[in-house]
Design an enzyme around this catalytic site. Structure first.
Site, mmCIF file in Angstrom:
data_model
loop_
_atom_site.group_PDB
_atom_site.id
_atom_site.type_symbol
_atom_site.label_atom_id
_atom_site.label_comp_id
_atom_site.label_asym_id
_atom_site.label_seq_id
_atom_site.Cartn_x
_atom_site.Cartn_y
_atom_site.Cartn_z
ATOM 1 N N GLY A 99 48.480 32.400 49.786
ATOM 2 C CA GLY A 99 48.522 33.627 50.594
ATOM 3 C C GLY A 99 48.886 34.854 49.783
ATOM 4 O O GLY A 99 49.199 34.774 48.597
ATOM 5 N N GLY A 101 51.096 36.858 48.444
ATOM 6 C CA GLY A 101 52.521 36.827 48.158
ATOM 7 C C GLY A 101 53.033 38.153 47.630
ATOM 8 O O GLY A 101 54.221 38.471 47.724
ATOM 9 N N ARG A 102 52.131 38.908 47.030
ATOM 10 C CA ARG A 102 52.555 40.236 46.580
ATOM 11 C C ARG A 102 51.454 41.261 46.805
ATOM 12 O O ARG A 102 51.342 42.263 46.100
ATOM 13 C CB ARG A 102 52.969 40.211 45.131
ATOM 14 N N LYS A 122 49.138 46.022 45.622
ATOM 15 C CA LYS A 122 49.591 44.841 44.884
ATOM 16 C C LYS A 122 50.945 45.161 44.263
ATOM 17 O O LYS A 122 51.047 46.073 43.445
ATOM 18 C CB LYS A 122 48.578 44.465 43.801
ATOM 19 N N ASP A 134 59.163 37.545 44.010
ATOM 20 C CA ASP A 134 59.705 38.820 44.499
ATOM 21 C C ASP A 134 58.686 39.777 45.120
ATOM 22 O O ASP A 134 59.056 40.841 45.608
ATOM 23 C CB ASP A 134 60.443 39.533 43.355
ATOM 24 N N GLY A 135 57.412 39.423 45.057
ATOM 25 C CA GLY A 135 56.412 40.300 45.654
ATOM 26 C C GLY A 135 56.126 41.558 44.856
ATOM 27 O O GLY A 135 55.411 42.455 45.308
ATOM 28 N N ARG A 199 38.874 35.303 50.259
ATOM 29 C CA ARG A 199 38.700 34.427 49.094
ATOM 30 C C ARG A 199 38.217 33.047 49.537
ATOM 31 O O ARG A 199 38.364 32.694 50.712
ATOM 32 C CB ARG A 199 40.062 34.253 48.396
ATOM 33 N N ASP A 268 41.718 30.382 44.800
ATOM 34 C CA ASP A 268 42.333 31.496 45.530
ATOM 35 C C ASP A 268 42.027 32.826 44.853
ATOM 36 O O ASP A 268 42.304 33.887 45.414
ATOM 37 C CB ASP A 268 43.850 31.299 45.647
ATOM 38 N N ASN A 269 41.462 32.769 43.655
ATOM 39 C CA ASN A 269 41.100 34.002 42.954
ATOM 40 C C ASN A 269 39.590 34.202 42.917
ATOM 41 O O ASN A 269 39.074 34.905 42.045
ATOM 42 C CB ASN A 269 41.668 33.978 41.531
#
Ligand code: AMP
Ligand code: MG
Length: 517
Positions: A99, A101-102, A122, A134-135, A199, A268-269
Site C-alpha cells: 500500500g 506507505g509514504r 511522496k 516513517d512515511g 499498480r 507493486d512498482n
C-alpha cells in the site's frame, strides 16, 4: 486554482476507519489520511511543463496556498487526501499488503483541456500502510525522482511526472548503507502526477484475499476510465490484459533503448498504464553491462539488472494474469495475451536497435543481413571492453573508423586489447550500412532520434544532490533544463554529456544505491 473530481474515491469503496495507525485494510481500496505537516516548506523546483498541463502559472505554483498543499501543510478547495491499498511480489515472493506507505493522493484534477491527472505527494507522512516506517522521503531520493520523471518524459518514455520538489525543513533518519548507522538527512516531498497510480499490486491484493466482487469493480473502473475502447470486446478482461502486456513491453523496450535500469521491478512498482513508476534506486548504464544493477539490495541476485528487465516484466505480467484469472476464464487466453508481450517487445526493441545502429530496418538472413548477430556482437564487445553506452551510440553516427569510437572507452588498455575485435565488427557493420535504403543524412537523423546525447547519469544527479546539501539548489533546475532536450546537441553543455568520471566509479549514489530513501 484546480478543478477536482476524485473518481477513485467516489467510485470505489473506502475504509471506514479514519485513524492513521498501521493495519490490514480489507474490503476497501483506500483510506482517508491527512498528510503530516512539516516545519518549513520551501519550493525548490517545479516542472513548468507539468504545471502548465494542469493550468498552473509560475505565480500560482509559488503562492503560499500551493506550496502548503504541495508540502502537506494544507489542502486546496476540492482536494481530498487518501492512501490506497495494494500488495505485491517483491524479489519474486508474495509480500502481502503493502500500500501507499509514504504516498498520499490529493485527488484527481480535471485540467483545462479536460485531461485528468491524479496528484500524489511522496513523503508526506505515515498512512495506515506505512507498517513500521516513517512515511517520509529524503532530499537525495526526492531530487532523483523529480529529475528522472521529467528526464524520462523528455526522452519520450511513458512515466509518471513530477510537478514539484519541496524541502520540508525537517530531518529524516536513514541508515543509508544498512550498517546500523542512522543519520539525519534533510527531508523532501515530490508531488507526482499521472492519469492513475493503479499498480499490478492493487489487483493482486484483492485476488490474494478472494475479494472477487471488489476485484471485478476495480477492473471495471480501470477499463472504463483508462482503456475506454475495450468495454465492447467479447472478453473484456483478456482484451484489456493483452493491452497491458503490450504497453508494458513497449515501456521496457524503451528502457533498454536508453540504458535505464529501474532497480526494483516488484509488482507493486508496475503501473497498470505502462508508465515508469516509483523512482528509487534506479540507474543509467555507463559502461555497457547487461548484468549491472544499481540497487545494492539486488547486488547478490541481480534479479533486476539491466539485461533481465524484459524477463522480469513478463514474469510480473504473469502474476497480474494469475490475479485476474481468479475471476475465471480460459488459461489459454491469458497465455495468448502474454505472447503479446513477446511479440510487442520484439517488434519495439528490434526497431529501436535498428534506429540506434542506423539500419534502414531490422533485417534477417531472408532480407539480406543478420542484424541480430551484428547487434549481439556489438553489445558483447562493448561489455568486454567497458564501453560507455550513450557515448558509443552518438559517436557511431559520425564515426569513420573504430578509432573514432575510442573516446567512448573508459580504459585505454581495453581499447587496445579489443581493437582487433572491434575492427572485425566494423567491417561487418560497414557492409551492412552499404545495404541501407537510406541516405547518410536520413541515417544520422534516425540515429540521433534514438540515441540520447544527454541522460540523467547517476553522477550528474549526485552532483545536484551534493550541491543541494550544501545549500545550492540551482543545479537541480539546470540539470532539468539540460534533460529537456536530450537528443539535441546543446552548445556550452558538453560537460553534461561526459561519461562517468573516475571519481564516481565506486562512489555511493553514483555506482550503487540503496532502497533506504
Ligand atoms: P518501494 O520498494 O519503495 O516501492 O516500497 C515498498 C513498500 O514500502 C511500499 O508499500 C511503500 O509505500 C513502503 N515504504 C517504503 N518506504 C517507506 C517509508 N519511508 N515509510 C513508509 N512506507 C514506506
Ligand atoms: Mg513502491
Amino acid at each position: 486554482m484546480l478543478n477536482f473530481d476524485n473518481r477513485f474515491l467516489n467510485a470505489l469503496p473506502g475504509d471506514s476507519n479514519t485513524s492513521r495507525h498501521s493495519r490490514q485494510v480489507h474490503g476497501a481500496l483506500w483510506s482517508r489520511v491527512a498528510p503530516t505537516p512539516v516545519s518549513a516548506p520551501k519550493l525548490i523546483a517545479h516542472s513548468k511543463e507539468v504545471a502548465s498541463m494542469l493550468g498552473l502559472s509560475d505565480e500560482a505554483m509559488r503562492s503560499p496556498e500551493m506550496v502548503n498543499a504541495l508540502s502537506g501543510n494544507g489542502v486546496l478547495p476540492g482536494m481530498e487526501t487518501y492512501a490506497t491499498a495494494y500488495g505485491g511480489h517483491q524479489f519474486g515472493n508474495w509480500a502481502g499488503q503493502l500500500g501507499d506507505g509514504r504516498a498520499i493522493l490529493l485527488g484527481e484534477v480535471v485540467a483545462p483541456d479536460n485531461a485528468r491527472f491524479e496528484l500524489q505527494l511522496k513523503g508526506a507522512g505515515p498512512t495506515p500502510y506505512s507498517r513500521r516506517a516513517d512515511g517520509r522521503a529524503v532530499l537525495r531520493s526526492s531530487i532523483r525522482e523529480f529529475l528522472c520523471s521529467e528526464a524520462m518524459h523528455h526522452l519520450g518514455i511513458p512515466t509518471t511526472r513530477a510537478l514539484s520538489l519541496v524541502a520540508t525543513g525537517d530531518d529524516v533518519l536513514r541508515d543509508m548503507f544498512y550498517n546500523g548507522d542512522e543519520k539525519p538527512e534533510p527531508g523532501a516531498i515530490v508531488c507526482r502526477v499521472a492519469p492513475s497510480f493503479i499498480r499490478f499490486g492493487h489487483f493482486e491484493l484483492l485476488a490474494s484475499r478472494g475479494e472477487s466482487a471488489l476485484l471485478q469493480r476495480l477492473i471495471d473502473f480501470t477499463i472504463s476510465n483508462y482503456f475506454a475502447h475495450y468495454p465492447t470486446a467479447e472478453k473484456p478482461i483478456v482484451a484489456w490484459f493483452s493491452e497491458v502486456c503490450e504497453r508494458t513491453a513497449t515501456l521496457v523496450a524503451h528502457w533498454m533503448r536508453v540504458g535505464f535500469v529501474h532497480g526494483v521491478m516488484n509488482t507493486d512498482n508496475m503501473s497498470i498504464l505502462g508508465l515508469t513508476i516509483d523512482y528509487g534506486p534506479y540507474g543509467w548504464i555507463d559502461n555497457f553491462d547487461g548484468g549491472w544493477t544499481p540497487n545494492t539490495t539486488d547486488a547478490g541476485g541481480k534479479r533486476y539488472c539491466y539485461g533481465r528487465q524484459p524477463g522480469v516484466a513478463r514474469w510480473n505480467l504473469a502474476r497480474l494474469g494469475d490475479a485476474l484469472f481468479t475471476l475465471g476464464g480460459e488459461a489459454d487466453d491469458f497465455e495468448e495475451a502474454l505472447k503479446r508481450f513477446d511479440i510487442t517487445y520484439n517488434a519495439v526493441i528490434t526497431d529501436a536497435f535498428a534506429a540506434k545502429f542506423g539500419l534502414d530496418r531490422w533485417r534477417s538472413a531472408a532480407d539480406g543481413a543478420d542484424d541480430g548477430a551484428l547487434v549481439d556482437a556489438a553489445f558483447s564487445l562493448m561489455t568486454q571492453a567497458e564501453v560507455d553506452m550513450t557515448d558509443f551510440f552518438r559517436r557511431l553516427t559520425t564515426a569513420h573508423s573504430v578509432e573514432d569510437l575510442r573516446p567512448a572507452f573508459y580504459v585505454d588498455a581495453l581499447f587496445d586489447q579489443h581493437r582487433a575485435g572491434f575492427a572485425a565488427w566494423w567491417e561487418h557493420y560497414e557492409t551492412r550500412i552499404a545495404l541501407n535504403d537510406l541516405s547518410a543524412t536520413e541515417r544520422a537523423t534516425k540515429m540521433n532520434a534514438a540515441n540520447p546525447r544527454y541522460v540523467l547519469r547517476n553522477y550528474l544527479a549526485q552532483q545536484a544532490i551534493d550541491a543541494a546539501h550544501d545549500g545550492d539548489d540551482s543545479k537541480i533546475s539546470e540539470l532539468l533544463d539540460v534533460m529537456r532536450n536530450p537528443y539535441v546537441e546543446q552548445a556550452g553543455r558538453e560537460s553534461f554529456a561526459e561519461k562517468r568520471p573516475d571519481w564516481a566509479r565506486h562512489k555511493a549514489g553514483c555506482s550503487m544505491l540503496s532502497c533506504s530513501s
